[in-house]
Design a protein around this motif. Structure first.
Motif, PDB file in Angstrom:
ATOM      1  N   ASP A  42       0.881  -1.140   0.044  1.00 11.41           N
ATOM      2  CA  ASP A  42       0.118  -0.002   0.030  1.00 11.41           C
ATOM      3  C   ASP A  42       0.900   1.028   0.044  1.00 11.41           C
ATOM      4  N   LEU A  43       0.890   2.167  -0.996  1.00 11.72           N
ATOM      5  CA  LEU A  43       1.870   3.055  -1.246  1.00 11.72           C
ATOM      6  C   LEU A  43       1.546   4.267  -0.225  1.00 11.72           C
ATOM      7  N   THR A  44       0.168   4.357   0.467  1.00 11.93           N
ATOM      8  CA  THR A  44      -0.225   5.427   1.168  1.00 11.93           C
ATOM      9  C   THR A  44       0.373   5.171   2.636  1.00 11.93           C
ATOM     10  N   THR A  45       0.323   3.670   3.081  1.00 11.23           N
ATOM     11  CA  THR A  45       0.603   3.279   4.400  1.00 11.23           C
ATOM     12  C   THR A  45       1.885   2.491   4.469  1.00 11.23           C
ATOM     13  N   HIS A  46       2.236   2.030   3.448  1.00  7.93           N
ATOM     14  CA  HIS A  46       3.572   1.271   3.379  1.00  7.93           C
ATOM     15  C   HIS A  46       3.297  -0.231   3.922  1.00  7.93           C
ATOM     16  N   ASN A  47       1.997  -0.747   3.890  1.00 10.63           N
ATOM     17  CA  ASN A  47       1.780  -1.796   4.772  1.00 10.63           C
ATOM     18  C   ASN A  47       1.785  -2.868   3.466  1.00 10.63           C
ATOM     19  N   LYS A  48       2.267  -4.179   3.760  1.00 14.54           N
ATOM     20  CA  LYS A  48       1.972  -5.151   2.720  1.00 14.54           C
ATOM     21  C   LYS A  48       0.675  -5.706   3.090  1.00 14.54           C
ATOM     22  N   VAL A  49      -0.007  -6.104   1.742  1.00 15.37           N
ATOM     23  CA  VAL A  49      -1.200  -6.445   1.682  1.00 15.37           C
ATOM     24  C   VAL A  49      -1.321  -7.595   0.469  1.00 15.37           C
ATOM     25  N   ALA A  50      -2.362  -8.338   0.771  1.00 14.91           N
ATOM     26  CA  ALA A  50      -2.634  -9.568  -0.131  1.00 14.91           C
ATOM     27  C   ALA A  50      -3.824  -9.017  -1.285  1.00 14.91           C
ATOM     28  N   ILE A  51      -3.552  -9.211  -2.407  1.00 12.32           N
ATOM     29  CA  ILE A  51      -4.594  -8.932  -3.366  1.00 12.32           C
ATOM     30  C   ILE A  51      -4.956 -10.216  -4.357  1.00 12.32           C
ATOM     31  N   LYS A  52      -6.300 -10.438  -4.157  1.00  9.58           N
ATOM     32  CA  LYS A  52      -6.721 -11.561  -4.871  1.00  9.58           C
ATOM     33  C   LYS A  52      -7.102 -11.259  -6.481  1.00  9.58           C
ATOM     34  N   GLN A  53      -6.872 -11.837  -7.523  1.00  2.83           N
ATOM     35  CA  GLN A  53      -7.232 -11.730  -8.721  1.00  2.83           C
ATOM     36  C   GLN A  53      -8.156 -12.939  -9.126  1.00  2.83           C
ATOM     37  N   VAL A  54      -9.379 -12.792  -8.925  1.00  2.00           N
ATOM     38  CA  VAL A  54     -10.407 -14.045  -9.245  1.00  2.00           C
ATOM     39  C   VAL A  54     -10.319 -14.317 -11.006  1.00  2.00           C
ATOM     40  N   ASN A  55     -10.415 -15.582 -11.007  1.00  2.00           N
ATOM     41  CA  ASN A  55     -10.565 -16.019 -12.450  1.00  2.00           C
ATOM     42  C   ASN A  55     -11.758 -15.449 -13.017  1.00  2.00           C
ATOM     43  N   LYS A  56     -11.789 -15.078 -14.138  1.00  2.00           N
ATOM     44  CA  LYS A  56     -12.868 -14.180 -14.981  1.00  2.00           C
ATOM     45  C   LYS A  56     -13.938 -15.242 -15.011  1.00  2.00           C
ATOM     46  N   CYS A  57     -13.593 -16.422 -15.454  1.00  3.82           N
ATOM     47  CA  CYS A  57     -14.697 -17.331 -15.996  1.00  3.82           C
ATOM     48  C   CYS A  57     -15.590 -17.938 -14.797  1.00  3.82           C
ATOM     49  N   LEU A  58     -15.125 -17.245 -13.432  1.00  6.46           N
ATOM     50  CA  LEU A  58     -15.883 -17.847 -12.287  1.00  6.46           C
ATOM     51  C   LEU A  58     -16.989 -16.774 -12.025  1.00  6.46           C
ATOM     52  N   LEU A  59     -16.742 -15.538 -12.707  1.00 12.05           N
ATOM     53  CA  LEU A  59     -17.403 -14.388 -12.428  1.00 12.05           C
ATOM     54  C   LEU A  59     -18.626 -14.286 -13.479  1.00 12.05           C
ATOM     55  N   GLU A  60     -18.700 -14.478 -14.639  1.00 12.39           N
ATOM     56  CA  GLU A  60     -19.429 -14.591 -15.785  1.00 12.39           C
ATOM     57  C   GLU A  60     -20.688 -15.409 -15.427  1.00 12.39           C
ATOM     58  N   GLY A  61     -21.559 -14.984 -15.545  1.00 15.81           N
ATOM     59  CA  GLY A  61     -22.926 -15.359 -15.093  1.00 15.81           C
ATOM     60  C   GLY A  61     -23.177 -15.541 -13.744  1.00 15.81           C
ATOM     61  N   ASN A  62     -22.341 -15.052 -12.849  1.00 15.32           N
ATOM     62  CA  ASN A  62     -22.716 -15.449 -11.419  1.00 15.32           C
ATOM     63  C   ASN A  62     -22.774 -14.286 -10.694  1.00 15.32           C
ATOM     64  N   ASP A  63     -23.934 -13.721 -10.700  1.00 13.23           N
ATOM     65  CA  ASP A  63     -24.087 -12.136 -10.179  1.00 13.23           C
ATOM     66  C   ASP A  63     -23.583 -12.301  -8.556  1.00 13.23           C
ATOM     67  N   TYR A  64     -23.869 -13.129  -7.858  1.00 13.42           N
ATOM     68  CA  TYR A  64     -23.613 -13.130  -6.262  1.00 13.42           C
ATOM     69  C   TYR A  64     -22.050 -12.967  -6.306  1.00 13.42           C
ATOM     70  N   LEU A  65     -21.205 -13.618  -6.863  1.00 13.14           N
ATOM     71  CA  LEU A  65     -19.937 -13.700  -7.015  1.00 13.14           C
ATOM     72  C   LEU A  65     -19.146 -12.458  -7.499  1.00 13.14           C
ATOM     73  N   TYR A  66     -19.927 -11.909  -8.885  1.00 10.04           N
ATOM     74  CA  TYR A  66     -19.591 -10.614  -9.601  1.00 10.04           C
ATOM     75  C   TYR A  66     -19.633  -9.556  -8.267  1.00 10.04           C
ATOM     76  N   GLN A  67     -20.729  -9.581  -7.534  1.00 11.28           N
ATOM     77  CA  GLN A  67     -21.115  -8.221  -6.693  1.00 11.28           C
ATOM     78  C   GLN A  67     -20.075  -8.289  -5.694  1.00 11.28           C
ATOM     79  N   ALA A  68     -19.838  -9.482  -5.085  1.00 14.30           N
ATOM     80  CA  ALA A  68     -19.116  -9.687  -3.911  1.00 14.30           C
ATOM     81  C   ALA A  68     -17.697  -9.371  -4.325  1.00 14.30           C
ATOM     82  N   PHE A  69     -17.099  -9.517  -5.279  1.00 12.67           N
ATOM     83  CA  PHE A  69     -15.787  -9.377  -5.773  1.00 12.67           C
ATOM     84  C   PHE A  69     -15.148  -7.880  -6.201  1.00 12.67           C
TER      85      PHE A  69
END
Length: 71
Positions: A42-69
């Motif tokens: 985080d360039l503001t706080t200089h904390n280390k963070v984890a960022i998840k990149q969800v596979n796009k194919c899991l989000l297609e057609g799944n409104d619940y997961l799309y909204q959650a992520f």
């Protein structure tokens, strides 16, 4: 999350992007069937963070997961 017009996987290990002008991707720390996980700074706080990149194919057609992520 805006990744400066390229997806994380489009970059080589030595040239990770900065996300939303705030998070500098440092390295990939994991991957699985649900997606990939990156260590970032985080360039503001200089904390280390984890960022998840969800596979796009899991989000297609799944409104619940799309909204959650994407909210």
């Amino acid at each position: 999350m805006n990744i400066n017009t390229k997806k994380v996987q489009d970059y080589g290990e030595d040239a990770f992007p900065i996300l939303n002008s705030r998070y500098k991707i440092l390295k990939k720390i994991g991957a699985g069937s649900f997606g990939k996980v990156f260590m970032a700074e985080d360039l503001t706080t200089h904390n280390k963070v984890a960022i998840k990149q969800v596979n796009k194919c899991l989000l297609e057609g799944n409104d619940y997961l799309y909204q959650a992520f994407w909210k």
